[in-house]
Design a protein around this motif. Sequence first.
Motif, short mmCIF file in Angstrom:
data_model
loop_
_atom_site.label_atom_id
_atom_site.label_comp_id
_atom_site.label_asym_id
_atom_site.label_seq_id
_atom_site.Cartn_x
_atom_site.Cartn_y
_atom_site.Cartn_z
N LEU A 2 0.71 3.52 9.46
CA LEU A 2 1.41 4.07 8.29
C LEU A 2 0.83 3.50 7.00
N GLY A 3 0.21 2.32 7.11
CA GLY A 3 -0.39 1.67 5.93
C GLY A 3 -1.72 2.29 5.54
N GLY A 4 -2.20 3.25 6.33
CA GLY A 4 -3.44 3.94 6.00
C GLY A 4 -4.68 3.12 6.25
N SER A 5 -5.80 3.54 5.62
CA SER A 5 -7.09 2.89 5.86
C SER A 5 -7.61 2.11 4.66
N ASP A 6 -6.93 2.16 3.52
CA ASP A 6 -7.34 1.40 2.34
C ASP A 6 -6.93 -0.06 2.55
N LEU A 7 -7.91 -0.94 2.73
CA LEU A 7 -7.62 -2.32 3.12
C LEU A 7 -6.82 -3.10 2.07
N ARG A 8 -6.73 -2.56 0.86
CA ARG A 8 -5.92 -3.24 -0.15
C ARG A 8 -4.43 -3.11 0.16
N TYR A 9 -4.07 -2.10 0.96
CA TYR A 9 -2.65 -1.81 1.17
C TYR A 9 -2.21 -1.88 2.63
N THR A 10 -3.14 -2.04 3.57
CA THR A 10 -2.73 -1.99 4.99
C THR A 10 -1.78 -3.12 5.34
N ARG A 11 -1.87 -4.26 4.66
CA ARG A 11 -1.01 -5.39 4.98
C ARG A 11 0.22 -5.45 4.07
N SER A 12 0.54 -4.32 3.44
CA SER A 12 1.70 -4.26 2.55
C SER A 12 2.99 -4.57 3.33
N LYS A 13 3.89 -5.29 2.69
CA LYS A 13 5.16 -5.65 3.34
C LYS A 13 6.01 -4.42 3.62
N LEU A 14 5.70 -3.32 2.93
CA LEU A 14 6.44 -2.07 3.13
C LEU A 14 6.36 -1.61 4.59
N TRP A 15 5.18 -1.84 5.23
CA TRP A 15 4.98 -1.38 6.60
C TRP A 15 5.03 -2.53 7.61
N ASP A 16 5.57 -3.68 7.15
CA ASP A 16 5.56 -4.89 7.96
C ASP A 16 6.46 -4.78 9.19
N PHE A 17 7.35 -3.79 9.18
CA PHE A 17 8.30 -3.65 10.30
C PHE A 17 7.60 -3.18 11.58
#
Length: 317
Positions: free
Chosen positions: A144-159
């Motif tokens: 769900l965090g996609g393929s842009d490595l700046r956002y893949t580790r976003s807490k939004l998708w941490d669940f």
Amino acid sequence: GEHLAAFRTRDGQAYVVNAYCPHLGADLAAGGRVVGSCIECPFHGWQFQGEDGKCTRIPYAEKVPDFARVQSWPCCEVNGMLLVWYHCEGVGPTWAVPEQREITTKEWVFRGQTEHFVNAHIQEIPENAADTAHLAFLHGPAILGGSDLRYTRSKLWDFMKHIWKAEWRPEPAPNEHCSQMLVEHTATIFGKHISLMDLKVLARQVGPGLVFLIFEHAFLGHGIILQTVTPLEPLLQNVVHKIYYQKNMPAIIPKFILRAECIQFERDITIWNNKQYLSKPLLVREDSSIQKHRRWYAQFYSEKSTRLLAQKEGLDW
């Protein structure tokens, strides 16, 4: 860097020859036509047979010179693909591409493909199979965090987390040109295991640029992704993924699998497009498979494999 012409004769046989006519250099693939078992040059009508490239007819000449021919390339048609054998010293095929029975019998049907261009050495791509440590770090975050490595580790998708178990090994004789990676994928949502996401994958590498990714899912059936890596230039690879899946399954299932695989693959591309190749990497004990893979992959180079003058060993250009 080679320009080729592929054509199918009246009897259904596919052939691949050099694209340029040896007479005056016309492109056989641009305006040429198939005549019987030959391809005809659009410039002067010279005809070359696909099997050995020999010229069989020159419309305005009494005799065809014995040496009049275009280079013919060894090729095979298998699993819905036309594959060409390349060896820089002209050695013929030393192994055959295995047939996937379910594709041939149409039990599994084509459900889509993706295509990417990767700025890396061809060896970098399959080396990923032996680098099992990168799976948890790069491919652990939710798709769900996609393929842009700046956002893949976003807490939004941490669940949500992907959990990978993988093991790479070369195959014994007579299949030394093959290797296997066994992958088990599970996923958790808010720390709870979701069995619907359990997936087993056998990734079988055949030669330097062909991979069979065979999927096995408890509820969603079976299928395969065929990955081909074709070198266009020294540091430019064309990577295609084609998915075939059980025809009794809704098309949305294999399309979702292909999309998920595409997101994960594009994470790798960001690394490949920007990384440096290290001939002597700083490895720890847990990275031992990487050196094993490099020793295994070395079989695909020969004494006259293309290198720049400045390149003595390794993959740097």
